[in-house]
Design a protein around this motif. Structure first.
Motif, mmCIF file in Angstrom:
data_model
loop_
_atom_site.group_PDB
_atom_site.id
_atom_site.type_symbol
_atom_site.label_atom_id
_atom_site.label_comp_id
_atom_site.label_asym_id
_atom_site.label_seq_id
_atom_site.Cartn_x
_atom_site.Cartn_y
_atom_site.Cartn_z
ATOM 1 N N THR A 181 0.833 -1.210 0.000
ATOM 2 C CA THR A 181 0.000 0.000 0.000
ATOM 3 C C THR A 181 0.863 1.253 0.000
ATOM 4 O O THR A 181 0.568 2.223 -0.724
ATOM 5 N N HIS A 182 1.929 1.248 0.793
ATOM 6 C CA HIS A 182 2.831 2.402 0.837
ATOM 7 C C HIS A 182 3.447 2.663 -0.541
ATOM 8 O O HIS A 182 3.516 3.816 -0.992
ATOM 9 N N ILE A 183 3.855 1.592 -1.223
ATOM 10 C CA ILE A 183 4.449 1.745 -2.557
ATOM 11 C C ILE A 183 3.399 2.248 -3.544
ATOM 12 O O ILE A 183 3.652 3.180 -4.326
ATOM 13 N N PHE A 184 2.216 1.642 -3.512
ATOM 14 C CA PHE A 184 1.148 2.055 -4.440
ATOM 15 C C PHE A 184 0.805 3.534 -4.272
ATOM 16 O O PHE A 184 0.605 4.254 -5.248
ATOM 17 N N LYS A 185 0.724 3.991 -3.025
ATOM 18 C CA LYS A 185 0.266 5.341 -2.755
ATOM 19 C C LYS A 185 1.348 6.404 -2.912
ATOM 20 O O LYS A 185 1.043 7.598 -2.924
ATOM 21 N N THR A 186 2.591 5.999 -3.019
ATOM 22 C CA THR A 186 3.672 6.975 -3.173
ATOM 23 C C THR A 186 4.281 6.951 -4.573
ATOM 24 O O THR A 186 5.124 7.782 -4.886
ATOM 25 N N ASP A 187 3.855 6.021 -5.405
ATOM 26 C CA ASP A 187 4.343 5.951 -6.783
ATOM 27 C C ASP A 187 3.348 6.648 -7.694
ATOM 28 O O ASP A 187 2.144 6.381 -7.641
ATOM 29 N N ILE A 188 3.831 7.537 -8.505
ATOM 30 C CA ILE A 188 2.967 8.362 -9.343
ATOM 31 C C ILE A 188 2.121 7.530 -10.297
ATOM 32 O O ILE A 188 1.040 7.929 -10.721
ATOM 33 N N ARG A 189 2.589 6.313 -10.629
ATOM 34 C CA ARG A 189 1.862 5.463 -11.572
ATOM 35 C C ARG A 189 0.616 4.830 -10.954
ATOM 36 O O ARG A 189 -0.334 4.505 -11.672
ATOM 37 N N THR A 190 0.613 4.658 -9.641
ATOM 38 C CA THR A 190 -0.483 3.937 -8.996
ATOM 39 C C THR A 190 -1.129 4.690 -7.837
ATOM 40 O O THR A 190 -2.028 4.164 -7.184
ATOM 41 N N SER A 191 -0.696 5.910 -7.574
ATOM 42 C CA SER A 191 -1.167 6.631 -6.388
ATOM 43 C C SER A 191 -2.666 6.917 -6.410
ATOM 44 O O SER A 191 -3.285 7.112 -5.369
ATOM 45 N N HIS A 192 -3.261 6.941 -7.588
ATOM 46 C CA HIS A 192 -4.693 7.252 -7.701
ATOM 47 C C HIS A 192 -5.588 6.043 -7.455
ATOM 48 O O HIS A 192 -6.804 6.187 -7.333
ATOM 49 N N ILE A 193 -5.010 4.858 -7.347
ATOM 50 C CA ILE A 193 -5.801 3.625 -7.264
ATOM 51 C C ILE A 193 -6.281 3.392 -5.831
ATOM 52 O O ILE A 193 -5.469 3.340 -4.906
ATOM 53 N N PRO A 194 -7.581 3.219 -5.597
ATOM 54 C CA PRO A 194 -8.069 2.881 -4.247
ATOM 55 C C PRO A 194 -7.558 1.512 -3.816
ATOM 56 O O PRO A 194 -7.515 0.580 -4.624
ATOM 57 N N VAL A 195 -7.181 1.390 -2.539
ATOM 58 C CA VAL A 195 -6.670 0.127 -1.998
ATOM 59 C C VAL A 195 -7.512 -0.292 -0.802
ATOM 60 O O VAL A 195 -7.703 0.490 0.137
ATOM 61 N N ILE A 196 -8.020 -1.519 -0.832
ATOM 62 C CA ILE A 196 -8.744 -2.100 0.303
ATOM 63 C C ILE A 196 -7.851 -3.174 0.921
ATOM 64 O O ILE A 196 -7.402 -4.087 0.231
ATOM 65 N N LEU A 197 -7.592 -3.060 2.216
ATOM 66 C CA LEU A 197 -6.791 -4.059 2.918
ATOM 67 C C LEU A 197 -7.711 -5.062 3.616
ATOM 68 O O LEU A 197 -8.688 -4.675 4.259
ATOM 69 N N LEU A 198 -7.370 -6.343 3.489
ATOM 70 C CA LEU A 198 -8.103 -7.413 4.154
ATOM 71 C C LEU A 198 -7.223 -8.038 5.228
ATOM 72 O O LEU A 198 -6.035 -8.268 4.990
ATOM 73 N N THR A 199 -7.785 -8.312 6.386
ATOM 74 C CA THR A 199 -7.002 -8.934 7.445
ATOM 75 C C THR A 199 -7.889 -9.801 8.325
ATOM 76 O O THR A 199 -9.091 -9.571 8.435
ATOM 77 N N ALA A 200 -7.275 -10.813 8.946
ATOM 78 C CA ALA A 200 -8.004 -11.676 9.874
ATOM 79 C C ALA A 200 -7.927 -11.140 11.295
ATOM 80 O O ALA A 200 -8.581 -11.650 12.197
ATOM 81 N N LYS A 201 -7.126 -10.103 11.513
ATOM 82 C CA LYS A 201 -6.927 -9.586 12.865
ATOM 83 C C LYS A 201 -7.592 -8.223 13.015
ATOM 84 O O LYS A 201 -7.223 -7.263 12.346
ATOM 85 N N ASP A 202 -8.548 -8.156 13.916
ATOM 86 C CA ASP A 202 -9.287 -6.916 14.156
ATOM 87 C C ASP A 202 -8.610 -6.129 15.280
ATOM 88 O O ASP A 202 -9.127 -6.027 16.385
ATOM 89 N N GLN A 203 -7.440 -5.603 14.983
ATOM 90 C CA GLN A 203 -6.667 -4.889 15.994
ATOM 91 C C GLN A 203 -6.483 -3.435 15.568
ATOM 92 O O GLN A 203 -6.175 -3.147 14.412
ATOM 93 N N ASP A 204 -6.651 -2.518 16.531
ATOM 94 C CA ASP A 204 -6.580 -1.096 16.223
ATOM 95 C C ASP A 204 -5.211 -0.694 15.675
ATOM 96 O O ASP A 204 -5.125 0.149 14.781
ATOM 97 N N ASN A 205 -4.143 -1.289 16.209
ATOM 98 C CA ASN A 205 -2.812 -0.886 15.743
ATOM 99 C C ASN A 205 -2.604 -1.248 14.275
ATOM 100 O O ASN A 205 -1.936 -0.524 13.524
ATOM 101 N N GLN A 206 -3.201 -2.371 13.832
ATOM 102 C CA GLN A 206 -3.100 -2.730 12.418
ATOM 103 C C GLN A 206 -3.927 -1.783 11.558
ATOM 104 O O GLN A 206 -3.506 -1.380 10.472
#
Length: 367
Positions: A181-206
């Motif tokens: 996600t960090h690479i996608f959002k900081t690279d000019i080629r992909t920064s406009h693309i929405p990213v949804i993260l999926l995880t099995a851990k429901d933790q606030d720090n994540q």
């Protein structure tokens, strides 16, 4: 009381602490499953007012104990299933994650949806084969799907294909979801693309880490499929609204308040290059690619996504807007305006101008 024992590899204390969490897969890659069996077993026991416990040590086997109350007096009337309800699955998570994974519907669903045109592309990044196939089979009804099983492959596909949305698991071989996600959002080629993260851990720090890396949404497994589909549609629609808001015949400085810094940087750089070369009749797409250091495909996809227009159309529209400015503010002949705006001849300029605005340059200048 029912006890089940084995003399297998056993479990460490850390694994035992998380054994009943959805999608937890332990520490042995060669025994990797869906991570749902124990979680669903526990939920089933709790529905029957029972419990399930485990005792184990690493390399000393494991012992599970199931305890279920006798009789049915511990149930409420609402907890009994009527004959008319036999087709209803009590637990939605079971329906979402198991029914379609193992009944052969995945391939059939994918093949049945090949005829529908799909104008938007979703990149699914998930290392678990069953989950990846499940997500792809469900999303392929509305989107063209590309899939990656690890972080490195995801990067390659994202840069080559420039999808409209990325659905990415956090725990991946190679680069994890946060790093991607960090690479996608900081690279000019992909920064406009929405990213949804999926995880099995429901933790606030994540969740916080995901937001710090500019993820657009964070969804915890097990998730409601309809909620995921609506989230994808909402993010894509919001992106379309941004395009409508910031695209137009020409961009003024006060309109460039794009939410993502990298998108703003792209727009400013792209429009500046076009503006600075407006009088050069030979100026074109290759010149922009060379100055910005990106490929033609990446440039076309980026401009189409953010500005909702074709690169060549944007250049032509900018030339015409510049010509209108000259006619309104400078005392120049039509031929001088044509050459100063990057048109090869006054005749060609007049033809294009009339086609665009429905009036000849001379009539516009007089008015």
């Amino acid at each position: 009381i029912i006890k089940i024992e084995d003399d297998g590899i056993g479990m460490s204390k850390e694994v035992i602490d998380h054994a009943f969490e959805p999608f937890f897969q332990g520490e042995y890659e060669n025994y990797k499953g869906t991570g749902l069996g124990l979680a669903l077993s526990k939920e089933l026991m709790e529905l029957h007012h029972g419990c399930i416990l485990v005792k184990s040590e690493a390399r000393k086997g494991a012992a599970f104990e199931i305890a279920l109350p006798l009789g049915n007096s511990h149930f409420e009337a609402s907890e009994f299933q009527l004959d008319s309800d036999k087709e209803i699955i009590a637990n939605e998570d079971v329906q979402i994650y198991t029914t379609d994974l193992y009944n052969g519907n995945i391939i059939e669903a994918a093949s049945n949806n090949k005829t529908a045109p799909k104008y938007l592309t979703v990149l699914v990044v998930e290392d678990n084969k069953e989950m990846r196939e499940y997500l792809c089979s469900r999303l392929t009804t509305e989107y063209s799907i590309i899939e990656a099983e690890d972080g490195n492959r995801a990067l390659q596909l994202a840069f080559d294909s420039v999808p409209d949305l990325i659905l990415c698991d956090i725990v991946l071989p190679g680069k994890n979801g946060f790093e991607l996600t960090h690479i996608f959002k900081t690279d000019i080629r992909t920064s406009h693309i929405p990213v949804i993260l999926l995880t099995a851990k429901d933790q606030d720090n994540q969740k916080i880490e995901g937001m710090e890396n500019q993820a657009d949404a964070y969804i915890t497994k097990p998730f409601n499929l309809l909620f995921l589909q609506k989230t994808i549609k909402s993010l894509i629609q919001n992106r379309e609204k941004i395009k409508e808001h910031y695209s137009g015949e020409i961009f003024s400085e006060e309109k460039l308040h794009v939410s993502k810094k990298t998108d703003r940087k792209f727009i400013i750089e792209f429009t500046a290059i076009v503006e600075n070369n407006i009088s050069n009749e030979k100026f074109g797409v290759n010149d922009i690619c060379q100055e910005m250091g990106i490929s033609r495909v990446q440039l076309y996809r980026k401009v189409k996504t953010i500005l909702s227009c074709n690169v060549n159309d944007y250049i032509l529209t900018t030339r015409l807007q510049k010509a209108k400015y000259y006619m309104q503010h400078e005392n120049l002949s039509i031929s001088e305006i044509a050459y100063k705006s990057g048109f090869s001849s006054a005749a060609y300029f007049s033809t294009v101008f009339k086609s665009k605005f429905g009036i000849t340059p001379s009539s516009f200048k007089e008015n």
